[in-house]
Structures are given as C-alpha cells and as structure tokens.
Scaffold this motif. Structure first.
Motif, short mmCIF file in Angstrom:
data_model
loop_
_atom_site.label_atom_id
_atom_site.label_comp_id
_atom_site.label_asym_id
_atom_site.label_seq_id
_atom_site.Cartn_x
_atom_site.Cartn_y
_atom_site.Cartn_z
N PHE A 187 0.86 -1.19 0.00
CA PHE A 187 0.00 0.00 0.00
C PHE A 187 0.89 1.24 0.00
CE2 PHE A 187 -2.82 3.31 1.41
CZ PHE A 187 -4.06 2.94 0.93
N GLN A 188 0.60 2.14 -0.92
CA GLN A 188 1.41 3.36 -1.05
C GLN A 188 0.56 4.59 -0.79
OE1 GLN A 188 2.25 5.15 -4.98
NE2 GLN A 188 4.42 4.77 -4.55
N GLY A 189 1.04 5.48 0.06
CA GLY A 189 0.39 6.78 0.25
C GLY A 189 -0.75 6.78 1.23
N ARG A 190 -1.74 7.62 0.94
CA ARG A 190 -2.90 7.80 1.82
C ARG A 190 -4.13 8.01 0.95
NH1 ARG A 190 -1.57 12.40 4.70
NH2 ARG A 190 -2.53 13.71 3.10
N THR A 191 -5.21 7.36 1.29
CA THR A 191 -6.44 7.47 0.51
C THR A 191 -7.09 8.83 0.74
OG1 THR A 191 -6.81 5.10 0.52
CG2 THR A 191 -8.72 6.50 0.11
N GLY A 192 -7.45 9.49 -0.34
CA GLY A 192 -8.13 10.79 -0.26
C GLY A 192 -8.41 11.31 -1.66
N ASN A 193 -8.93 12.53 -1.72
CA ASN A 193 -9.21 13.12 -3.01
C ASN A 193 -7.92 13.71 -3.59
OD1 ASN A 193 -8.82 15.64 -1.74
ND2 ASN A 193 -11.00 15.77 -1.20
N LEU A 194 -8.08 14.52 -4.66
CA LEU A 194 -6.89 15.05 -5.31
C LEU A 194 -6.12 16.02 -4.43
CD1 LEU A 194 -8.32 15.64 -8.91
CD2 LEU A 194 -7.06 13.67 -8.02
N SER A 195 -6.76 16.53 -3.38
CA SER A 195 -6.10 17.47 -2.47
C SER A 195 -5.53 16.79 -1.23
CB SER A 195 -7.08 18.58 -2.04
OG SER A 195 -7.55 19.30 -3.16
N THR A 196 -6.25 15.77 -0.72
CA THR A 196 -5.86 15.16 0.56
C THR A 196 -5.14 13.84 0.41
OG1 THR A 196 -8.00 14.04 0.75
CG2 THR A 196 -7.82 16.25 1.70
N GLY A 197 -5.27 13.18 -0.73
CA GLY A 197 -4.65 11.88 -0.90
C GLY A 197 -3.33 11.95 -1.65
N PHE A 198 -2.56 10.86 -1.57
CA PHE A 198 -1.35 10.77 -2.39
C PHE A 198 -0.99 9.29 -2.56
CE2 PHE A 198 0.23 10.91 1.95
CZ PHE A 198 1.27 9.98 1.96
N GLY A 199 -0.26 9.02 -3.62
CA GLY A 199 0.17 7.66 -3.88
C GLY A 199 -0.84 6.86 -4.66
N ALA A 200 -0.45 5.63 -4.99
CA ALA A 200 -1.29 4.75 -5.81
C ALA A 200 -2.13 3.79 -4.98
CB ALA A 200 -0.42 3.96 -6.79
#
Length: 297
Positions: A187-200
């Motif tokens: 798992f990469q990054g953090r789940t969120g929208n285009l502003s709050t999330g990052f990674g795949a």
C-alpha cells in the motif's frame, strides 16, 4: 425504701411486715421484668429497623445496577445503531464486490485451463521473448474499458489510467494481463481526493513470463487474491478496482517496468518504462483482451 416507709413497716406486726416486704419484692421483680421486656422490645425494634435499612440499601443498590445496565444497554444499542448506519453501506459495497469476485472466479465461463509453469518461471527473464508467447488465453466475461467522467487523468509519462465496467458496475475484478508471478503487494500513500490523498493506494505487481512487470494501483484494499511469489494465469483476478490513494474516482492505474527475479523467487521491480511507443502496444493488447473476454492474443 425511704425512712418514712421503714417507720411504717416497723409499726406493723411481723406477719404483716413479711407480707408487705414480699409484696414489694414481687412488684420490684415485675417492674424489672417489664423493664427487661421493654428493653428487649426496643432492641428487637431497633434490629428490625437496621434490617429494614439494610434491605432498602440492597434494593437501592440493585436498582442502581439495573439502571446502569439499562443505561449501558441503551448506549450499546445506540452505538450499534449509529455504527450500523456508518458501516452498513460500506459493508454492502464490500459484500457486493466480494460476491462479484466470487461469481467471476467460479462461473463456468471463467474456468481457466491451467498452463504448466516450469521452474524457468523463476529464472532471469529473456528480454527477447515476446510477452505471453504461445500462451493459451483464458476465457472470462468481457469488461468495458473507458475513462470515466468522474476521474481526473494526471497519469505519469508511460503510464495509463482507465475505468473498467461490467453491467454498469465499476466494482469489478482486475484480470491478470499474462501468465507470470506476483511481485510485491503493498500500500502506497494515503487514501483521499486530489487534495488530501497521495500515492497509488493498494498495489499489486505482476511479472509476466519472459516480458515486463505490470504495476496495478488504486485497487480495493485487501482485495488481492495472490501473495508475492505465487503463480498467476492470464485472465485470473489479481484484485478489485477501487479508489485507494490519490484519486477522484474508481479506476485502475498501470505502470510497466523492467524486472528481475530475487533469490526468494519474488520478482523485483526495475526501471519504469516511460516510452509510450513501447508501452502503448502492451496496454492496447490488454484492453482488447478485456473488451473481448479473452478472445484476442
């Protein structure tokens, strides 16, 4: 007995003196007994009062515990009710996705003819061998592929983002593009929208026999069907398309890499291929495979 009483008593005949003294003795004993009885009654009344207070205290404690239990039960019911309102939609979606995955993998139309994979699978891949050469394609139910209007495409160079759909639903399993070996599952990054999330988000890597390594991103967390180092057949599900990581909608992300095989037999992802003249034919062939249900090569 006072002095006056003694004077009167001495004036009486001895017989009368005896009777008078005996009478007084009896009266004294009766008074003492009455006093003892009165004290005993008072004691019994006091003990009864104490017992009544103790019983009342026990009743009060029992009522308190019952009230606390009722309060806890009400709180528990309220918590479960609130939790159900919060989780039931997600659980329903998860159950629907799981059911779709089960139906897809157990349907008679998805039965895969297993291809014998030799130990050569775990050798250093030949860079001159075409992907999936002489591979028998496993049939499965066709999937539509499109770029959904809800998804913002900011794909890195040489990578591809697209949405898979089946019968109007995007909660669909992702078929493997080839026969091969599962690489890293992470798992990469953090789940969120285009502003709050990052990674795949949830990632599954598939190293194709004699070809390239495909990285699939934004899958449903925990939906992977294989573990690193396990074999997989073309068309076999690797996970469910989702929206983990940074995304504005359900879709799948592909990157294509070079790879090698580690000492433990697990593929090791190498450099990402950014030249679309090399990746475009591979992704187009995979999209045809999805659209035709395994009738293209």
């Amino acid at each position: 007995m006072n002095q006056t009483s003694l004077d009167v008593l001495q004036q009486l005949e001895p017989e009368f003196q005896y009777r008078e003294l005996k009478g007084r003795e009896l009266r004294t004993e009766r008074q003492l007994q009455e006093q003892r009885d009165r004290i005993e009654a008072e004691n019994q009344q006091f003990l009864a009062h104490l017992e009544s207070q103790a019983a009342e205290k026990e009743r009060a404690i029992a009522q308190h515990h019952a009230a606390v239990s009722r309060g806890n039960a009400v709180c528990a019911i309220a918590s479960v009710t609130l939790l159900s309102f919060m989780l039931i939609p997600d659980l329903n979606r998860m159950a629907e996705s799981t059911l779709k995955l089960y139906e897809w993998t157990h349907s008679p139309t998805t039965t895969t003819t297993a291809t014998t994979v030799t130990n050569a699978t775990h050798q250093e891949p030949s860079k001159t061998t075409a992907p999936d050469a002489q591979t028998k394609v496993a049939p499965f139910k066709p999937l539509k592929q499109h770029r959904g209007p809800h998804f913002y495409d900011d794909t890195p160079t040489g990578s591809y983002d697209y949405v898979l759909e089946r019968d109007g639903s995007t909660a669909v399993p992702i078929p493997s593009p080839c026969n091969g070996v599962i690489g890293r599952v992470w798992f990469q990054g953090r789940t969120g929208n285009l502003s709050t999330g990052f990674g795949a988000g949830q990632i599954v890597e598939v190293a194709c026999d004699g070809g390239k390594l495909w990285l699939f991103g934004h899958l449903v967390k925990g939906s992977q069907t294989k573990q690193p180092g396990e074999l997989i057949t073309k068309g076999e599900a690797i996970g469910i398309q989702g929206q983990t990581g940074r995304t504005s909608g359900v879709h799948v992300h592909n990157q294509i890499h070079e790879y090698s095989i580690g000492a433990d037999g697990v593929p090791v992802r190498g450099d990402r291929i950014t030249d679309r003249s090399l990746t475009q034919p591979l992704i187009d062939d995979y999209r045809d495979f999805l659209a035709t249900g395994g009738t293209s090569h």
